[in-house]
Motif scaffolding. Sequence first.
Motif, PDB file in Angstrom:
ATOM      1  N   HIS A 181       6.795 -28.433  21.666  1.00  0.00           N
ATOM      2  CA  HIS A 181       6.160 -27.137  21.838  1.00  0.00           C
ATOM      3  C   HIS A 181       5.091 -26.978  20.775  1.00  0.00           C
ATOM      4  CE1 HIS A 181       9.510 -26.551  19.019  1.00  0.00           C
ATOM      5  NE2 HIS A 181       8.923 -25.452  18.578  1.00  0.00           N
ATOM      6  N   MET A 182       4.259 -25.974  20.914  1.00  0.00           N
ATOM      7  CA  MET A 182       3.191 -25.777  19.948  1.00  0.00           C
ATOM      8  C   MET A 182       2.961 -24.292  19.698  1.00  0.00           C
ATOM      9  SD  MET A 182      -0.342 -26.562  22.105  1.00  0.00           S
ATOM     10  CE  MET A 182      -1.394 -26.011  20.759  1.00  0.00           C
ATOM     11  N   TYR A 183       2.417 -24.005  18.526  1.00  0.00           N
ATOM     12  CA  TYR A 183       1.991 -22.660  18.169  1.00  0.00           C
ATOM     13  C   TYR A 183       0.473 -22.613  18.288  1.00  0.00           C
ATOM     14  CZ  TYR A 183       6.627 -21.939  16.058  1.00  0.00           C
ATOM     15  OH  TYR A 183       7.969 -21.819  15.839  1.00  0.00           O
ATOM     16  N   CYS A 184      -0.028 -21.622  19.035  1.00  0.00           N
ATOM     17  CA  CYS A 184      -1.452 -21.537  19.316  1.00  0.00           C
ATOM     18  C   CYS A 184      -1.915 -20.094  19.116  1.00  0.00           C
ATOM     19  CB  CYS A 184      -1.722 -21.981  20.758  1.00  0.00           C
ATOM     20  SG  CYS A 184      -3.450 -22.003  21.232  1.00  0.00           S
ATOM     21  N   PRO A 185      -2.958 -19.862  18.316  1.00  0.00           N
ATOM     22  CA  PRO A 185      -3.456 -18.493  18.175  1.00  0.00           C
ATOM     23  C   PRO A 185      -4.020 -17.978  19.489  1.00  0.00           C
ATOM     24  CG  PRO A 185      -4.933 -20.058  17.085  1.00  0.00           C
ATOM     25  CD  PRO A 185      -3.714 -20.814  17.486  1.00  0.00           C
ATOM     26  N   GLU A 186      -3.883 -16.690  19.702  1.00  0.00           N
ATOM     27  CA  GLU A 186      -4.269 -16.102  20.982  1.00  0.00           C
ATOM     28  C   GLU A 186      -5.737 -16.350  21.308  1.00  0.00           C
ATOM     29  OE1 GLU A 186      -3.467 -11.899  23.252  1.00  0.00           O
ATOM     30  OE2 GLU A 186      -4.208 -11.803  21.186  1.00  0.00           O
ATOM     31  N   TYR A 187      -6.600 -16.260  20.303  1.00  0.00           N
ATOM     32  CA  TYR A 187      -8.028 -16.419  20.577  1.00  0.00           C
ATOM     33  C   TYR A 187      -8.379 -17.838  21.030  1.00  0.00           C
ATOM     34  CZ  TYR A 187      -8.545 -18.873  16.114  1.00  0.00           C
ATOM     35  OH  TYR A 187      -8.426 -19.789  15.088  1.00  0.00           O
ATOM     36  N   ALA A 188      -7.518 -18.813  20.747  1.00  0.00           N
ATOM     37  CA  ALA A 188      -7.792 -20.212  21.097  1.00  0.00           C
ATOM     38  C   ALA A 188      -6.854 -20.714  22.187  1.00  0.00           C
ATOM     39  CB  ALA A 188      -7.672 -21.089  19.847  1.00  0.00           C
ATOM     40  N   ILE A 189      -6.323 -19.811  23.006  1.00  0.00           N
ATOM     41  CA  ILE A 189      -5.289 -20.188  23.961  1.00  0.00           C
ATOM     42  C   ILE A 189      -5.767 -21.256  24.937  1.00  0.00           C
ATOM     43  CG2 ILE A 189      -5.850 -18.358  25.605  1.00  0.00           C
ATOM     44  CD1 ILE A 189      -2.325 -19.600  24.624  1.00  0.00           C
ATOM     45  N   ASP A 190      -7.060 -21.287  25.244  1.00  0.00           N
ATOM     46  CA  ASP A 190      -7.568 -22.306  26.169  1.00  0.00           C
ATOM     47  C   ASP A 190      -7.357 -23.724  25.642  1.00  0.00           C
ATOM     48  OD1 ASP A 190      -8.340 -20.393  27.952  1.00  0.00           O
ATOM     49  OD2 ASP A 190     -10.472 -20.456  27.455  1.00  0.00           O
ATOM     50  N   ALA A 191      -7.212 -23.862  24.336  1.00  0.00           N
ATOM     51  CA  ALA A 191      -7.035 -25.193  23.744  1.00  0.00           C
ATOM     52  C   ALA A 191      -5.729 -25.846  24.183  1.00  0.00           C
ATOM     53  CB  ALA A 191      -7.073 -25.100  22.226  1.00  0.00           C
ATOM     54  N   ALA A 192      -4.713 -25.040  24.505  1.00  0.00           N
ATOM     55  CA  ALA A 192      -3.386 -25.582  24.802  1.00  0.00           C
ATOM     56  C   ALA A 192      -3.381 -26.511  26.004  1.00  0.00           C
ATOM     57  CB  ALA A 192      -2.390 -24.442  25.015  1.00  0.00           C
ATOM     58  N   GLN A 193      -4.358 -26.380  26.894  1.00  0.00           N
ATOM     59  CA  GLN A 193      -4.388 -27.207  28.105  1.00  0.00           C
ATOM     60  C   GLN A 193      -4.713 -28.675  27.817  1.00  0.00           C
ATOM     61  OE1 GLN A 193      -8.055 -26.545  30.604  1.00  0.00           O
ATOM     62  NE2 GLN A 193      -8.486 -25.033  29.007  1.00  0.00           N
ATOM     63  N   TYR A 194      -5.149 -28.982  26.594  1.00  0.00           N
ATOM     64  CA  TYR A 194      -5.539 -30.360  26.282  1.00  0.00           C
ATOM     65  C   TYR A 194      -4.390 -31.193  25.711  1.00  0.00           C
ATOM     66  CZ  TYR A 194     -10.219 -28.654  27.102  1.00  0.00           C
ATOM     67  OH  TYR A 194     -11.325 -28.106  27.700  1.00  0.00           O
ATOM     68  N   PHE A 195      -3.389 -30.568  25.138  1.00  0.00           N
ATOM     69  CA  PHE A 195      -2.333 -31.303  24.454  1.00  0.00           C
ATOM     70  C   PHE A 195      -1.231 -31.709  25.425  1.00  0.00           C
ATOM     71  CE2 PHE A 195      -4.273 -28.346  21.422  1.00  0.00           C
ATOM     72  CZ  PHE A 195      -4.802 -29.262  20.529  1.00  0.00           C
ATOM     73  N   SER A 196      -0.524 -32.755  25.064  1.00  0.00           N
ATOM     74  CA  SER A 196       0.559 -33.287  25.916  1.00  0.00           C
ATOM     75  C   SER A 196       1.863 -32.551  25.618  1.00  0.00           C
ATOM     76  CB  SER A 196       0.708 -34.789  25.673  1.00  0.00           C
ATOM     77  OG  SER A 196      -0.525 -35.448  25.856  1.00  0.00           O
ATOM     78  N   ILE A 197       1.801 -31.227  25.642  1.00  0.00           N
ATOM     79  CA  ILE A 197       2.906 -30.383  25.198  1.00  0.00           C
ATOM     80  C   ILE A 197       3.131 -29.290  26.245  1.00  0.00           C
ATOM     81  CG2 ILE A 197       3.611 -28.702  23.450  1.00  0.00           C
ATOM     82  CD1 ILE A 197       2.238 -30.444  21.376  1.00  0.00           C
ATOM     83  N   PRO A 198       4.355 -29.159  26.775  1.00  0.00           N
ATOM     84  CA  PRO A 198       4.582 -28.249  27.902  1.00  0.00           C
ATOM     85  C   PRO A 198       4.848 -26.789  27.539  1.00  0.00           C
ATOM     86  CG  PRO A 198       6.550 -29.537  27.482  1.00  0.00           C
ATOM     87  CD  PRO A 198       5.508 -30.035  26.525  1.00  0.00           C
ATOM     88  N   TYR A 199       5.158 -26.482  26.263  1.00  0.00           N
ATOM     89  CA  TYR A 199       5.551 -25.119  25.903  1.00  0.00           C
ATOM     90  C   TYR A 199       4.688 -24.606  24.753  1.00  0.00           C
ATOM     91  CZ  TYR A 199       9.374 -26.276  28.934  1.00  0.00           C
ATOM     92  OH  TYR A 199      10.098 -26.682  30.023  1.00  0.00           O
TER      93      TYR A 199
END
Length: 377
Positions: A181-199
């Motif tokens: 899983h990963m922690y992602c700041p709200e303003y950068a939420i679009d970044a989460a689609q690039y990582f191999s992490i489902p949560y």
Amino acid sequence: MNKPNKWEINVGELATGQALTIPVYQFTPENPSGPSVYIQANVHGAEVQGNAVIFELMKQLENTHLNSVVTLVPLANPMGINQKSGEFTLGRFDPITGINWNREYYDHNFDIEYWYTKNQSHNDSDLFSAFRQTLLSSCQQRLQNPWGISTGQRLATELQILGHQADIVFDLHTGPKSCKHMYCPEYAIDAAQYFSIPYVLVMPNDFAGAMDEAMFCPWWKLSELAETQGRQLDVAVNAFTLELASQERIDMNDAKIDANGILAYLSHKGVITEKVTPVKMDRYACQLENYKKFYAPTAGMIEYLAPLGEKLSVDQPLLSLLRMDQYGTKDEYQHISLDIECIPILHFASAAVHQGTELYKVMTDVFLLEHYPPLKK
């Protein structure tokens, strides 16, 4: 072929006088034009998988067309890594103060409104440069405190200085027994689609002492303040914590998967010229406030029943609790369920627990990341 430069920085001293150092590797292209990157791993002693990811990243960066300075720090906490008890690595808390090693970063105590008033005439580029220098100077002042600072504060501040020099920051961790899983700041939420992490845990602009917050919170506050003055500023720094499954574990095949996920993001940001395609997968998220902890209602022996990374219904047991001291009573053995649907993300490593032990962390109010609502401006 790119070859990294290597040096060491001093992060403390042992009682017998030996210096504690950590290795720093840096790739520097001839004419850097992309955003700079900082990646660290193993701030918690048992969380070693991030070192394998950095190894795989370095091997791949040697053979890419690199547009940015990339700084990598494996083995970031020699005190935690070497804190052993029998076959186990402890190293989550500073043994002197009892404070979590990842809660020692500096919350800069300067008046950001006053600073902005003095510097608002700068263009965006010069404003960002001045703000970065202010953060770095603040860290240096902490190191030079005439009253001294704790061992953990010194380590964190040295790492923070390295991080503040970058535009993109990754802090690599693992859980005790955990899915990715990963922690992602709200303003950068679009970044989460690039990582191999489902949560994905969506973070607000609140500082609680962790590295990722120390990196992005000041810049987010600057952007919000500028907006109140009628000026649109991008949040200049993106920072993420990646939780790479379980501690006390090295898996090189898994490290390649996560390194490729990081490279997919770096490719998107122009750090490398090569195009790296993200893994196609469903990614689920919840707000950080909906990431709940479940504590042991009594002491006992725990069987962790809920599979990590799978939806748990209200009627499904989370765990079973065995009490041999209560044999022959209704409390000798019981299943425990939660009263809300959730996705268990991690659980405590040991089966023998005290009352009040944090047993599980679970995501609630979960949604598909692609359904995340657009940010309100």
